[in-house]
Each structure stands twice: as structure tokens, then as C-alpha cells.
Design a protein around this motif. Structure first.
Motif, PDB file in Angstrom:
ATOM      1  N   GLY A 254     -25.020  -7.849  55.207  1.00 33.81           N
ATOM      2  CA  GLY A 254     -23.701  -8.225  55.721  1.00 33.81           C
ATOM      3  C   GLY A 254     -22.863  -8.886  54.655  1.00 33.81           C
ATOM      4  N   THR A 255     -23.482  -9.765  53.842  1.00 38.53           N
ATOM      5  CA  THR A 255     -22.746 -10.487  52.804  1.00 38.53           C
ATOM      6  C   THR A 255     -22.369  -9.572  51.651  1.00 38.53           C
ATOM      7  N   LEU A 256     -23.299  -8.745  51.190  1.00 37.41           N
ATOM      8  CA  LEU A 256     -23.075  -7.936  49.999  1.00 37.41           C
ATOM      9  C   LEU A 256     -22.490  -6.562  50.285  1.00 37.41           C
ATOM     10  N   LEU A 257     -22.853  -5.987  51.451  1.00 40.25           N
ATOM     11  CA  LEU A 257     -22.445  -4.610  51.733  1.00 40.25           C
ATOM     12  C   LEU A 257     -21.492  -4.485  52.909  1.00 40.25           C
ATOM     13  N   GLY A 258     -21.251  -5.569  53.630  1.00 34.40           N
ATOM     14  CA  GLY A 258     -20.270  -5.556  54.695  1.00 34.40           C
ATOM     15  C   GLY A 258     -20.779  -5.154  56.053  1.00 34.40           C
ATOM     16  N   VAL A 259     -22.070  -4.829  56.205  1.00 34.39           N
ATOM     17  CA  VAL A 259     -22.646  -4.450  57.495  1.00 34.39           C
ATOM     18  C   VAL A 259     -23.953  -5.200  57.663  1.00 34.39           C
ATOM     19  N   GLU A 260     -24.137  -5.854  58.788  1.00 37.03           N
ATOM     20  CA  GLU A 260     -25.350  -6.622  59.028  1.00 37.03           C
ATOM     21  C   GLU A 260     -26.563  -5.705  59.137  1.00 37.03           C
ATOM     22  N   ALA A 261     -27.724  -6.256  58.752  1.00 32.07           N
ATOM     23  CA  ALA A 261     -28.959  -5.473  58.751  1.00 32.07           C
ATOM     24  C   ALA A 261     -29.294  -4.949  60.138  1.00 32.07           C
ATOM     25  N   VAL A 262     -29.143  -5.767  61.169  1.00 25.70           N
ATOM     26  CA  VAL A 262     -29.501  -5.330  62.530  1.00 25.70           C
ATOM     27  C   VAL A 262     -28.628  -4.172  62.968  1.00 25.70           C
ATOM     28  N   ASP A 263     -27.399  -4.084  62.432  1.00 25.83           N
ATOM     29  CA  ASP A 263     -26.521  -2.972  62.774  1.00 25.83           C
ATOM     30  C   ASP A 263     -26.827  -1.731  61.953  1.00 25.83           C
ATOM     31  N   LEU A 264     -27.359  -1.932  60.750  1.00 23.04           N
ATOM     32  CA  LEU A 264     -27.672  -0.778  59.886  1.00 23.04           C
ATOM     33  C   LEU A 264     -28.935  -0.046  60.332  1.00 23.04           C
ATOM     34  N   VAL A 265     -29.989  -0.799  60.702  1.00 24.53           N
ATOM     35  CA  VAL A 265     -31.277  -0.177  61.024  1.00 24.53           C
ATOM     36  C   VAL A 265     -31.129   0.731  62.244  1.00 24.53           C
ATOM     37  N   GLY A 266     -31.582   1.961  62.098  1.00 29.53           N
ATOM     38  CA  GLY A 266     -31.461   2.958  63.154  1.00 29.53           C
ATOM     39  C   GLY A 266     -30.213   3.788  63.051  1.00 29.53           C
ATOM     40  N   GLY A 267     -29.279   3.398  62.161  1.00 27.38           N
ATOM     41  CA  GLY A 267     -28.049   4.155  61.987  1.00 27.38           C
ATOM     42  C   GLY A 267     -28.063   4.961  60.708  1.00 27.38           C
ATOM     43  N   PRO A 268     -26.992   5.729  60.484  1.00 30.51           N
ATOM     44  CA  PRO A 268     -26.932   6.592  59.302  1.00 30.51           C
ATOM     45  C   PRO A 268     -26.600   5.807  58.045  1.00 30.51           C
ATOM     46  N   VAL A 269     -27.126   6.269  56.927  1.00 30.65           N
ATOM     47  CA  VAL A 269     -26.866   5.619  55.648  1.00 30.65           C
ATOM     48  C   VAL A 269     -25.425   5.811  55.215  1.00 30.65           C
ATOM     49  N   THR A 270     -24.732   6.779  55.830  1.00 28.62           N
ATOM     50  CA  THR A 270     -23.338   7.032  55.457  1.00 28.62           C
ATOM     51  C   THR A 270     -22.419   5.891  55.880  1.00 28.62           C
ATOM     52  N   ARG A 271     -22.935   4.904  56.613  1.00 26.06           N
ATOM     53  CA  ARG A 271     -22.144   3.703  56.887  1.00 26.06           C
ATOM     54  C   ARG A 271     -21.976   2.875  55.611  1.00 26.06           C
ATOM     55  N   LEU A 272     -22.872   3.115  54.629  1.00 28.45           N
ATOM     56  CA  LEU A 272     -22.806   2.371  53.371  1.00 28.45           C
ATOM     57  C   LEU A 272     -22.285   3.214  52.218  1.00 28.45           C
TER      58      LEU A 272
END
Length: 792
Positions: free
Chosen positions: A61-79
Motif C-alpha cells: 500500500g505504501t510503495l505500490l498504492g494497493v494494500e496487500a489484502v486487496d492484491l492477493v487473489g486479484g490480477p497482477v495487472t493492478r500493479l
């Protein structure tokens, strides 16, 4: 496993400390599964097939703008864009490959911040690491020019010491660390020595100091072999955990063995704090796939080592490893030239065929060749040695090891006692003396060698080996090796290293190390020995061909004896018979006696030719060896020899008659001749008997009888109570056509029977001998070779 990493003596010194701290906790720690990353960057682990994120660092969340709990299970294209992810999948290649650096496009998720991204595969996942790029990270052109200059200086290094000095100087220039050392391990699992150093002036120098093996436990060394570079930006950094902390698929944290951001063991961080270090980097140095040592860097302040610098240092480390290998190959080539001259004296000995004589006279050139105090040659079941002896247990252990090695491959150790101790611990308390390894129960302190170099000559356990005595070596330790772990101030558990105190201690149980030149010289000698054996084989082939031709001549002689000689003898005998018949009573007494003498001599000559033919053919006839009842063989022999024994009133006594392995027909012939011999030379009065049995007796040595008898073996005995044989005539009885009495005494004969017995026994690979005294009877003993199993 961790209990067997260190030797017993090292464990006693380094395994525990006051205050309850057990160093094996360091050994057991799974440092690749600590479940965290350094806070200077972030990380996600993605399924490369689906693009779904399975694990993420908790600071995304701090470095990439998306919290870890929101990233896990989702597509890597969010980053990252899909094109960047596909490039990462391609660049990462196969699992276990080198991490690949990537460039993110300008429309990446994080605004106003450029990121360095690297990717690698592990446990079926694509692990992507993100590190912020600062404004001061520009100027790549000038940086890589510095890298090129560093590599050029490295290539100019002429020897290992020079190579290490160049390496530490150039790495410090590239990285800006306060101290850079080249750290060489004494064996993959041993302590380390600082062999080169570049350090700021106000820091205490470490050059020449040794550090205990416990400083770098086995799992850390394993990671150093797998991941060639390791960076710690700040020892006081608070690690960032992963979400989830444990993977559902494996039941363990994400494996970060190759991750640049992997968090660090608390033990190691404490160690660095104790020596006043805030940041560090290490670059692995490998030789032939083994961990030779490290280029270790220390800083007094936190440091940010960019991916470009890490890549450059990793490339420099690889070049350093290659340069070290090139130097070693050059040294090997130089040693080969030198070893040719050193082996000249040995070649002269070998060329003259005086190897055994030279060894017996003191070894001379052979021991001098490798500056050894003893040498031993094991070949064709014979052991020849010179100088200080090898213990029997060590000889057996070397033979066992030689069977496992390729001929010509040099095996050596300069710490034989440690080798023995490690092998014993691997095999456990039930391993026994033979399992104890090449030490064979010999400690250097007890007069045995501390070092051994061996070259197998063949795959059957033949070898030549040299030994060296113990040579105590002084070392300067950065910490007292007898108490390397103690409770430190403020509750710290590891004692600071590299303090002003230097501990001096001698290393025992080591010999002078075997150099590249020693190994090359030993292999050169193996080459000379091999060439010598080939020359001897050529000579042997020529001798065998000559023997073959002589056998052809012998066959021709046998044919001539069977036909050309026997036919005239029959003519002479018949002519004498016809003359006597035609003359009738008209012959005078003298002429009749002469004709009858001609008949008798012709018959005698015919018997001698028959015996000679039988003896000659016996040497070339094949044996049909099988299991035979000795009792049945005696029955068959008595069918032939029985009437002669009965005529002489000789009683046959049967003893223990087990099964034996022999050619049944030839065994019958042995027994017939020995039984007939007992009938011929029976005592003049009293009870007459002959006994056939089997006993366990020592077998006299072959040849001239020198040496100790072999251990008890199963022996067939034919023992009579006849007239006996004088001691000085024992050897004569087995000679062809040799009789101890006149032609008409004791039943006559040709003097071939016992010679035939000896020939048959030797064709079986056995031995025959006798014991006899005049008037006290004769006992013939014989074995039938090693083809027969000997039941207990």
C-alpha cells in the motif's frame, strides 16, 4: 543434520555458552522461510499461468498504492501492465535462473515514482520485487565504465593473492562500503580467513584473522551457493511481513532463497551490530561449483545498493570466480611442466623395473617427489612401502576408498584425523573401525600420518599413496576459538568479533597442505606407471606368443612320441619275440638273456612314454570342477587301488569325508596314486594302514617356504604308517621320473605318480606337501584351491 555439521571438537568449543544460549538454534533456523522482506522494497508472488497474485508484502500500500489484502487473489495487472507482466514471465525463464531486471512503463500504478523491478521463479510462482529509484541513481554510463575498468584490472591479476587484493579494492570503489574483505573458507564447512582487505583508516584491520566456522552456519552457506549476492541495507530495519504468512499450497512461508529483499536472521543482525556494522553486502565466490569464499562488505551507516550496483557486483563476483579458476589452471599447467622434471628420477626407477627394490631401499625419489615421509604401493595383492609405515587399518581403508574412485583421480587430505572423525559420525556408533574412514584408527598424535595423498592405479583397489606427518600451524583468531559464543552486554547473546584482542592458537592434526603441484606430480607418476604396465603387457604378450609356439612344438613332440617313437619300440619288442620263437631251443643262454633284456627295456620305454604323454596332456586339459562327495571319490579310487592294498595287507581307514569342489576324474587319479604309494611303501612288519580324512591345518607358504603360513584351511590328508621318507628327500618325491629306490624295489614304477598328483593339485589352484620320518609313516596334505566354499 545440524548436530553433524561441526566436528566433535568444534561442537564442544562452539556448541553452547553460558546463559543458556545454544548455537544449534542458528543451524536449525530456516533463513529462506522467514516470511518477510526488508522495508526498502516490496514484493508480490504471482501464478505465471493465470496472473493471479498469491502472496504480497504488507507494505504494498505504501510503495505500490494497493494494500496487500486487496492484491492477493486479484490480477497482477493492478500493479503492472499486461505487457510488462508478460515480459517478466519471459525474462525470468526457468526456475532457479538468475533474477531478471525490468523497466516499468511511465503509466505504472505508482505516481511520481520510478521503480526498479526484478523477477525470478520459485516454487512454481513468479516473484516480482519492487524497489524505488531515487533521483541520484542516474549516471549509468559512468558507472558501467567503472565496472569495465574494474574487470580489466581483475584480468591482469597474476596469482590468487593479487586477484583477491584487486577484487576488494574494486568492489569498495564500486559500492562505497567502509570495509571490503576477501574471505576464504578452510573447506566448505570450515572456518574462514581474511586473505585480502580494503578498509578505511580508522577501522581496525582484519587481514590475516580467522573467524570460527559457526559464524556462517550450513543453511547460510547453502544460500550463498544458490544466491550469489546478499544485501542488508540497515541492520535496524523493521522487516515487513507477507500476506498470507503461510501459503495454503505448501503449508510454509514463501521461499525467498533468491529474493534480493529477503529479510535477515535475527542472529545475523545481532552479529553485525556487535561488530559495529549498519549495512552489509556479500558476493559469493565459487570454484568448480563449491563455495570457496565471500567478498564481504561492511558499512558504518545504512546503505541503499541499487539493482544496477548489485548486478555489477554479481557480475564482478562471477568474473572473479572465473579468474581464480583461470589462475588455478595456469598454476596447474606450470606444475605439470615442473612435475615432469620432478618425476624424471621416478621414471628412471620405473624404467629399470626396480620399483620394489627402490621402495625396499628407502623410497628415495618416490618420497622426495611429494616431500613425504613415507610411501606405499599396493598392487597385485602385494604391498611395498618405504619410509614411515602405514598402519594396517589405514591400508585397508585406502584400498576400500580406491575401489570407489576412477583410476588416476587424485584423492588427498591434510587432516586425516578429522576425516576419520567425520566418517565415524556419519556411520554412527555401530560403524566400526573400517567405517571410520581413511584414518583407520590412526591419530597424528600417536605417530600416524596427518596427511595422505593417494592415486588409484586400477578399479580393483590398487593404489600408490604418500603420507605426511603433523605440522602444527599457528592461527590468529578474531575471537577466542575455545569460547566463541558468550552472553554479551545488554542481554545480547553473541560476543563482538574483531575486538582489539587477537587470540593466537595452533591448529593440530594437520599436515603440510598438498599443493596443485603435488597433485599434478602424483597424476604424472600414475601416467608413468600406466605406461610401464602397458609396456610390460606388450612384453607379456610376446612371451605368451612364444609359449604358444612352444606348446605347438610340445604337441608335435607328443605326436611324435605317440607314433614315431612307440612304433619302433613295438618293432624291437616284436623282433626279439620272433627271434626267440624261430630259434626255439637253438639259442644259447647268453643270447636268450640278451633278447629277453631287449623285450624288457622296450616295455619299460613304452611305459615311460605313456607316463610322459599323460603328464604333458594334463597341463593343457581343461578341468570340469563341480561339487564332489569325497567319500564317493575314495570308493572309485579303491576300485583301482584296492587289489594292490589288499595284496600288501594295508587296511583303509575313513575319516571325515565332506563334499569338495574338484574335477571328479582328476580327484580319483590323485587318490589312486597316493593309495598305491601307501601300498608300495608299507611297513615291513606289524599292522599296516592308510587313513583318508579332512582336517583344518595351516597351509605352508608357496615357493621357497619363506614367510608365515596361511591361516587354517580345510585340507585333505592321506596318512600311512609305512617306511617313511628322509627329510632331505621330501622335495624329490614330486619330481618327474624321480624314484627314491631301485627300479625293482617296492613294486617298481616309473616315478611319475606323485609328479602327476602335484600337477593335478596345482591345476586346481591348490597346494600339496608332506610330513614324514623314516620308519614313522608319511602324511600327504593337499588343498583344492579357492573355488570351493568352505563351510564353517
Amino acid at each position: 543434520m545440524e548436530q553433524q555439521w561441526l566436528s566433535r571438537r568444534t561442537r564442544e568449543a562452539e556448541g553452547a555458552a553460558e546463559g543458556g544460549f545454544d548455537l544449534t538454534e542458528c543451524v536449525r533456523e530456516p533463513i529462506h522461510l522467514l516470511g518477510g522482506v526488508q522495508s526498502c522494497g516490496s514484493l508480490v508472488a504471482v501464478d505465471p499461468e493465470t496472473g493471479v497474485i498469491e502472496v504480497a508484502a504488507r507494505n504494498t500500500g505504501t510503495l505500490l498504492g494497493v494494500e496487500a489484502v486487496d492484491l492477493v487473489g486479484g490480477p497482477v495487472t493492478r500493479l503492472v501492465p499486461a505487457e510488462a507482466f508478460e515480459e517478466a514471465v519471459r525474462a525470468a525463464g526457468e526456475e532457479g535462473g538468475v533474477p531478471a531486471a525490468l523497466d516499468l512503463p511511465d503509466d505504472a500504478t505508482v505516481p511520481d515514482r520510478r521503480l526498479d523491478v526484478s523477477a525470478h521463479r520459485r516454487d512454481g510462482l513468479l516473484i516480482m520485487e519492487f524497489e524505488p529509484r531515487g533521483a541520484a541513481d542516474a549516471g549509468a554510463r559512468g558507472f558501467y565504465q567503472g565496472v569495465r575498468r574494474a574487470l580489466a584490472r581483475l584480468r591482469s591479476a597474476g596469482d590468487v593473492e593479487d586477484c583477491c587484493r584487486v577484487a576488494v579494492r574494486e568492489v569498495r570503489t564500486l559500492t562505497g562500503f567502509d570495509r571490503v574483505v576477501a574471505y576464504r573458507f578452510d573447506g566448505e564447512d570450515g572456518p574462514g580467513e581474511v586473505v585480502a582487505e580494503d578498509v578505511r583508516e580508522d577501522w581496525e584491520p582484519w587481514l590475516g584473522l580467522w573467524f570460527p566456522a559457526t559464524d556462517i552456519p550450513p543453511q547460510a552457506r547453502r544460500l550463498y551457493r544458490e544466491n550469489w549476492i546478499r544485501v542488508i541495507g540497515d541492520v535496524d530495519d523493521v522487516s515487513v511481513g507477507l500476506h498470507p504468512s503461510v501459503r495454503e499450497a505448501t503449508g510454509a512461508p514463501l521461499d525467498l532463497s533468491q529474493a534480493a529483499l529477503r529479510t535477515v536472521s535475527g542472529f545475523h543482525l545481532e552479529y553485525l551490530r556487535n561488530i559495529g556494522v549498519r549495512s552489509s553486502m556479500s558476493v559469493s565466490v565459487l570454484r568448480e561449483g563449491r563455495l570457496w569464499g565471500l567478498i564481504a562488505c561492511h558499512g558504518a551507516e545504512p546503505a541503499r545498493i541499487t539493482p544496477e550496483v548489485r548486478s555489477a557486483c554479481e557480475m564482478f563476483g562471477a568474473a572473479f570466480s572465473l579468474q581464480m579458476s583461470a589462475i588455478e589452471e595456469r598454476e596447474r599447467a606450470d606444475a605439470l611442466v615442473g612435475s615432469t622434471a620432478r618425476a624424471a628420477a621416478v621414471a628412471e626407477v620405473l624404467g629399470g623395473g626396480r620399483l620394489g627394490e627402490d621402495l625396499g631401499a628407502g623410497g628415495g625419489p618416490l618420497t622426495d617427489l611429494l616431500d613425504a615421509d613415507g610411501v606405499v604401493l599396493r598392487r597385485a595383492e602385494h604391498t611395498l612401502g618405504a619410509g614411515e609405515p602405514f598402519a594396517p587399518g589405514l591400508l585397508r581403508a585406502l584400498e576400500a576408498r580406491a575401489r570407489t574412485l576412477t583410476p588416476g583421480v587424485v584423492w588427498c587430505t591434510d587432516r586425516l584425523a578429522e576425516e576419520r572423525e567425520e566418517r565415524k559420525e556419519e556411520d554412527g556408533p555401530e560403524g566400526g573401525a573400517e567405517a571410520a574412514g581413511p584414518g583407520g584408527g590412526v591419530e597424528a598424535a600417536g605417530g600416524g600420518p596427518a596427511g595422505v595423498l593417494m592415486v588409484p592405479l586400477s578399479g580393483s583397489g590398487e593404489y600408490i599413496a604418500w603420507r605426511r606427518p603433523e605440522r602444527p600451524m599457528p592461527r590468529q583468531w578474531a575471537a577466542d576459538p575455545s569460547t566463541p559464543v558468550r552472553v554479551g552486554p545488554r542481554g545480547e547473546r553473541l560476543t563482538p568479533r574483531g575486538s582489539g584482542a587477537v587470540f593466537r592458537a595452533a591448529v593440530r592434526g594437520r599436515s603440510l597442505p598438498w599443493t596443485v603441484g603435488d597433485r599434478v606430480a602424483a597424476r604424472e607418476l600414475w601416467r608413468l606407471l600406466t605406461a610401464l604396465v602397458l609396456r610390460h603387457a606388450e612384453v607379456l604378450d610376446a612371451v605368451n606368443e612364444e609359449l604358444r609356439m612352444r606348446n605347438v612344438d610340445l604337441d608335435s613332440f607328443a605326436h611324435a612320441a605317440a607314433h614315431d617313437l612307440k612304433e619302433p619300440l613295438r618293432g624291437i619288442s616284436n623282433a626279439a619275440t620272433f627271434a626267440m620263437e624261430d630259434a626255439g631251443d637253438g639259442l644259447d643262454a647268453v643270447t636268450l638273456r640278451r633278447l629277453r633284456t631287449m623285450q624288457r627295456l622296450a616295455g619299460r620305454m613304452d611305459e615311460l612314454l605313456n607316463s610322459l604323454l599323460h603328464y604333458a596332456r594334463l597341463g593343457r586339459a581343461g578341468l570340469r570342477v563341480r561339487e564332489v562327495e569325497l567319500g564317493d571319490a575314495l570308493d572309485a579310487a579303491l576300485e583301482v587301488a584296492g587289489p594292490r592294498l589288499a595284496e600288501q595287507r594295508v587296511e583303509v581307514v575313513r575319516g571325515t569325508l565332506p563334499r569338495v569342489w574338484a574335477d571328479a576324474d582328476r580327484l580319483d587319479e590323485i587318490l589312486v596314486n597316493l593309495l598305491v604309494n601307501a601300498a608300495k611303501y608299507a611297513r615291513l612288519d606289524g599292522e599296516r594302514r592308510v587313513e583318508v580324512t579332512v582336517e583344518r591345518r595351516p597351509v605352508p607358504p608357496a615357493g621357497d617356504g619363506a614367510g608365515a603360513p596361511a591361516g587354517p584351511e580345510r585340507v585333505v590328508v592321506v596318512r600311512d604308517n609305512g617306511i617313511g621318507i628322509p627329510a632331505e628327500r621330501h622335495a624329490d618325491v614330486f619330481d618327474l621320473f624321480r624314484r627314491l629306490h631301485g627300479p625293482t624295489e617296492h613294486g617298481g614304477g616309473t616315478g611319475v605318480g606323485l609328479a602327476l598328483v602335484k600337477r593335478i593339485v596345482e591345476r586346481h589352484g591348490g597346494r600339496i606337501w608332506l610330513e614324514a620320518v623314516p620308519g614313522g609313516g608319511t602324511a600327504f596334505y593337499f588343498t583344492l584351491g579357492a573355488s570351493a566354499p568352505d563351510p564353517a
